[in-house]
Write a protein that holds these residues in place. Structure first.
Motif, PDB file in Angstrom:
ATOM      1  N   ILE A   2       0.849  -1.186   0.000  1.00 23.95           N
ATOM      2  CA  ILE A   2       0.000   0.000   0.000  1.00 23.95           C
ATOM      3  C   ILE A   2       0.887   1.239   0.000  1.00 23.95           C
ATOM      4  O   ILE A   2       2.007   1.203   0.496  1.00 23.95           O
ATOM      5  N   GLU A   3       0.352   2.255  -0.566  1.00 19.74           N
ATOM      6  CA  GLU A   3       1.159   3.473  -0.619  1.00 19.74           C
ATOM      7  C   GLU A   3       0.915   4.306   0.615  1.00 19.74           C
ATOM      8  O   GLU A   3      -0.055   5.030   0.735  1.00 19.74           O
ATOM      9  N   LEU A   4       1.843   4.154   1.533  1.00 22.83           N
ATOM     10  CA  LEU A   4       1.638   4.760   2.832  1.00 22.83           C
ATOM     11  C   LEU A   4       1.792   6.264   2.843  1.00 22.83           C
ATOM     12  O   LEU A   4       1.053   6.959   3.503  1.00 22.83           O
ATOM     13  N   GLU A   5       2.747   6.736   2.101  1.00 27.85           N
ATOM     14  CA  GLU A   5       3.057   8.162   2.140  1.00 27.85           C
ATOM     15  C   GLU A   5       1.811   9.016   1.939  1.00 27.85           C
ATOM     16  O   GLU A   5       1.624  10.030   2.579  1.00 27.85           O
ATOM     17  N   GLU A   6       0.928   8.518   1.050  1.00 29.10           N
ATOM     18  CA  GLU A   6      -0.291   9.262   0.770  1.00 29.10           C
ATOM     19  C   GLU A   6      -1.157   9.418   2.004  1.00 29.10           C
ATOM     20  O   GLU A   6      -1.829  10.416   2.192  1.00 29.10           O
ATOM     21  N   GLY A   7      -1.155   8.381   2.820  1.00 27.40           N
ATOM     22  CA  GLY A   7      -2.049   8.370   3.965  1.00 27.40           C
ATOM     23  C   GLY A   7      -1.459   9.028   5.200  1.00 27.40           C
ATOM     24  O   GLY A   7      -2.138   9.214   6.191  1.00 27.40           O
ATOM     25  N   ILE A   8      -0.225   9.358   5.134  1.00 27.82           N
ATOM     26  CA  ILE A   8       0.404   9.894   6.332  1.00 27.82           C
ATOM     27  C   ILE A   8       0.117  11.381   6.482  1.00 27.82           C
ATOM     28  O   ILE A   8       0.404  12.172   5.615  1.00 27.82           O
ATOM     29  N   ARG A   9      -0.494  11.697   7.591  1.00 24.67           N
ATOM     30  CA  ARG A   9      -0.757  13.095   7.874  1.00 24.67           C
ATOM     31  C   ARG A   9       0.276  13.566   8.875  1.00 24.67           C
ATOM     32  O   ARG A   9       0.655  12.846   9.781  1.00 24.67           O
ATOM     33  N   ARG A  13      -1.280  13.546  16.613  1.00 24.80           N
ATOM     34  CA  ARG A  13      -1.740  12.184  16.817  1.00 24.80           C
ATOM     35  C   ARG A  13      -2.525  12.119  18.110  1.00 24.80           C
ATOM     36  O   ARG A  13      -2.652  11.087  18.735  1.00 24.80           O
ATOM     37  N   PRO A 221       5.299   7.473  15.568  1.00 20.89           N
ATOM     38  CA  PRO A 221       5.820   8.858  15.627  1.00 20.89           C
ATOM     39  C   PRO A 221       5.062   9.771  16.597  1.00 20.89           C
ATOM     40  O   PRO A 221       4.926  10.953  16.325  1.00 20.89           O
TER      41      PRO A 221
END
Lengths: 377, 315
Positions: A2-9, A13, A221
């Motif tokens: 899965i393309e994680l970078e896209e989902g990382i905000r 947190r 993180p």
């Protein structure tokens, strides 16, 4: 993959942490016990201990100056009403007064010398009630009950003797030993808002260390900021009900009449609640295990109780004790809450106290942020 | 973005540790170890309890700070820039470290969110992991109510939630029964094939045979490093072969033989430099000398044996 970078905000947190903490709090039976049961129990104990409705029957004494059949019948009527527990029947007014003064009973009912005679002659007559006015709610209930009994007795007498009227007369007596529950509300609130939140949150970080969940938690993180403020927010939501519950219990169950508005009282409570939680977090940052955290919470609680003016007014303490009191946030809360709840001030009028409390809160949080280690030991 | 790309382009070393040391007071838990784990390999850290494996792992994940030396993960110094490294690492601590009062699904979801996943991406990922690790039907069960094996599966699923490139597993099979242990190693191999680098610690020697490379640790030091075969060779000084023969023969004089390990009249265990090369030569020579070879075969040496030898040497 899965393309994680896209989902990382980036950044916050806090929300998942708040979500997690609340789920855990709700599932922990300890929370229910401390957040829901403890405030209610403490309030009820206070209510009964410092003048609530008692066991349903009000203890009174009767002074029978008449000694005739009419008086006998009236006393019987009082008993039949099931509202009163007649502790004693005296022959002199002095005895009746002192029973109220000493705080032994709430009121003393005096039947005058000519009571039976007046009845038989069909003359208007009276009974006198001397009651302790320091407990307005109880006094009101007793007056009402005496009124009812008198009414019933009058109907009976009128049918038999054609009596015109029996008037109950009310006189107040201030019993010095009986204190008003109202004046205990600030103490009650201070206790509940200090003890429960501080001890509850004080284990929150060290429990994670003890159970090992912290090691996994800090592999994400999350920042120190996320952890401190996430936990603060979650525990705030969980414990604000503390304040509301205690106030409601007092108001509904014991008919407490407070002059302050509900909003003002909640604002002052909230400021203090955040302080208690911040202190708890600080304890949690420095504690190695849950036991240590509980001990630290209880220790600080005892110190706070002693120096907050709830037992002895701070003004009469020694200068050293006054100095300690000035470092006790609870002292400022008790002062502020007393003014708001009993004198009817609004929150702006206690802004000084609220500012001092918030400064402590800020200091506790700053220290927590500074010393929370994102490491395992 | 540029930095991320640069990281991805640095394929050779997933983990590089130099002179890594951890002292707790006077006790030296990890003593100047150096490690190099290549990208894509399955690297095993092997050793008895108390050897310093967990402390080493914890320094690599950055949950404790080294007293000396450094660790770089994909070229980033863990002690200095830990936050940057975290998204590349999936970590499964030795002790079950998830929230027992959250359900299976809630735990995975929480970690997904903490790793920054949102929306349908999060939902799909959670579902995928629940199915992959056979947790779907238990997703509403509290983690504290799971069996040991299920807990480990949940821990592995959670470690994988952000699709890390380096998977660090501390004793992942401790307390798991043998059939399940095998299943776990199948999972690891699969992940390996997907291109993930795996660093795994274990004290089960048989499991370690599955690793591409191993480091043996004892008392805070690395006492041997290499492929399982290399390590065994080094422990004995060569390969082990067995020969049984009839006739008169001095086994020590055979070609390639470095030493005779066991001598029970007609059955001999010999250490040779290289079994593949030397065994045919031995048979040939023996027959030339008039002996009749009945058995000549390489002998499987267990890692355990090799390890015990190394431990003996290091003490």
């Amino acid at each position: 993959m899965i393309e994680l970078e896209e989902g990382i905000r980036k950044g916050f947190r806090i929300i998942p942490i708040v979500d997690k903490e609340i789920r855990q709090l709700v599932r922990d039976p300890k929370t229910i016990l401390m957040v829901l049961l403890m405030p209610i129990t403490v309030t009820i104990l206070f209510g009964y201990g410092y003048g609530g409705k008692g066991a349903g029957k009000y203890p009174i004494t009767v002074v029978d100056l008449d000694g005739g059949d009419g008086a006998f019948k009236f006393i019987q009527e009082l008993r039949n009403s099931k509202m009163f527990q007649i502790k004693a029947i005296y022959k002199s007014k002095g005895q009746g007064f002192s029973s109220v003064y000493s705080g032994e009973v709430y009121a003393s009912l005096i039947i005058p010398e000519t009571f039976t005679e007046d009845l038989m002659m069909g003359r208007p007559t009276r009974v006198e009630l001397y009651y302790d006015a320091s407990n307005p709610s109880v006094a009101q209930m007793i007056m009402q009950a005496v009124g009812v009994v008198t009414q019933q007795f009058q109907e009976w007498a009128a049918a038999r003797f054609g009596t015109f009227a029996i008037t109950p007369m009310f006189y107040t007596v201030y019993g010095p030993e009986i204190k008003k529950i109202e004046s205990f509300i600030p103490t009650l609130m201070a206790m509940i808002l200090q003890m429960v939140p501080t001890s509850l949150i004080s284990v929150s970080i060290c429990r994670e260390r003890e159970k090992g969940t912290f090691e996994q938690f800090i592999m994400t993180p999350v920042s120190v900021f996320d952890i401190i403020f996430g936990k603060l927010a979650a525990y705030f939501f969980a414990t604000i009900s503390d304040a509301i519950l205690s106030l409601f219990t007092a108001i509904l169950l014991f008919d407490v009449k407070l002059k302050g508005t509900f909003l003002d009282m909640i604002i002052v409570s909230t400021v203090f609640l955040l302080n208690s939680l911040s202190l708890g977090l600080l304890i949690s940052v420095f504690s190695r295990n849950q036991l240590q955290a509980y001990q630290a919470s209880i220790f600080s609680f005892i110190i706070f109780m002693l120096f907050s003016g709830v037992f002895i007014p701070v003004d009469v303490l020694s200068s050293e004790a006054k100095l300690i009191a000035s470092f006790v946030p609870m002292y400022y809360f008790v002062t502020a809450f007393r003014n708001v709840s009993l004198k009817g001030w609004n929150y702006l009028m206690v802004l000084d106290q609220l500012t001092v409390i918030s400064m402590f809160t800020f200091a506790f949080l700053a220290l927590s942020l500074r010393f929370l280690r994102m490491e395992v030991t | 973005m540029l930095k991320t790309q640069r990281l991805e382009e640095q394929p050779e070393l997933a983990v590089e540790a130099k002179n890594l040391t951890k002292r707790f007071g006077k006790f030296v838990a990890v003593d100047h170890i150096s490690l190099e784990i290549r990208r894509g390999e399955n690297f095993g850290l092997l050793g008895p309890n108390g050897a310093g494996k967990t402390t080493t792992i914890r320094m690599i994940t950055g949950v404790i700070k080294p007293s000396e030396g450094y660790v770089k993960v994909f070229g980033i110094d863990v002690a200095k820039e830990r936050k940057k490294v975290l998204k590349y690492i999936g970590y499964m601590p030795q002790k079950f470290s998830l929230y027992e009062d959250l359900t299976v699904e809630e735990n995975i979801r929480l970690y997904g969110r903490l790793q920054g996943l949102t929306g349908s991406l999060l939902k799909d990922r959670v579902k995928e992991l629940l199915e992959r690790f056979y947790l779907w039907e238990f997703r509403r069960r509290l983690a504290g109510k799971l069996s040991g094996g299920m807990k480990q599966r949940l821990a592995l699923a959670t470690a994988l939630v952000h699709d890390p490139t380096l998977l660090i597993l501390d004793e992942p099979t401790a307390g798991v029964d043998p059939p399940l242990r095998r299943k776990f190693w199948e999972h690891f191999r699969e992940l390996n094939r997907e291109g993930k680098t795996i660093l795994v610690t274990t004290h089960y020697m048989d499991e370690a045979e599955n690793c591409d490379r191993l480091a043996l640790m004892n008392r805070g030091r690395i006492i041997a490093e290499g492929t399982p075969r290399e390590i065994k060779r080094r422990a004995l000084g060569g390969d082990l072969v067995e020969i049984v023969f009839e006739g008169n023969l001095d086994p020590a004089a055979l070609p390639g033989v470095k030493s005779v390990m066991e001598d029970s009249s007609e059955r001999y265990l010999l250490v040779v430099e290289d079994a593949g090369r030397d065994l045919p030569r031995i048979v040939k020579k023996a027959e030339e000398l008039g002996a009749k070879i009945l058995v000549a075969s390489p002998v499987h040496v267990s890692l355990e044996e090799a390890f015990i030898r190394f431990m003996g040497e290091s003490e």
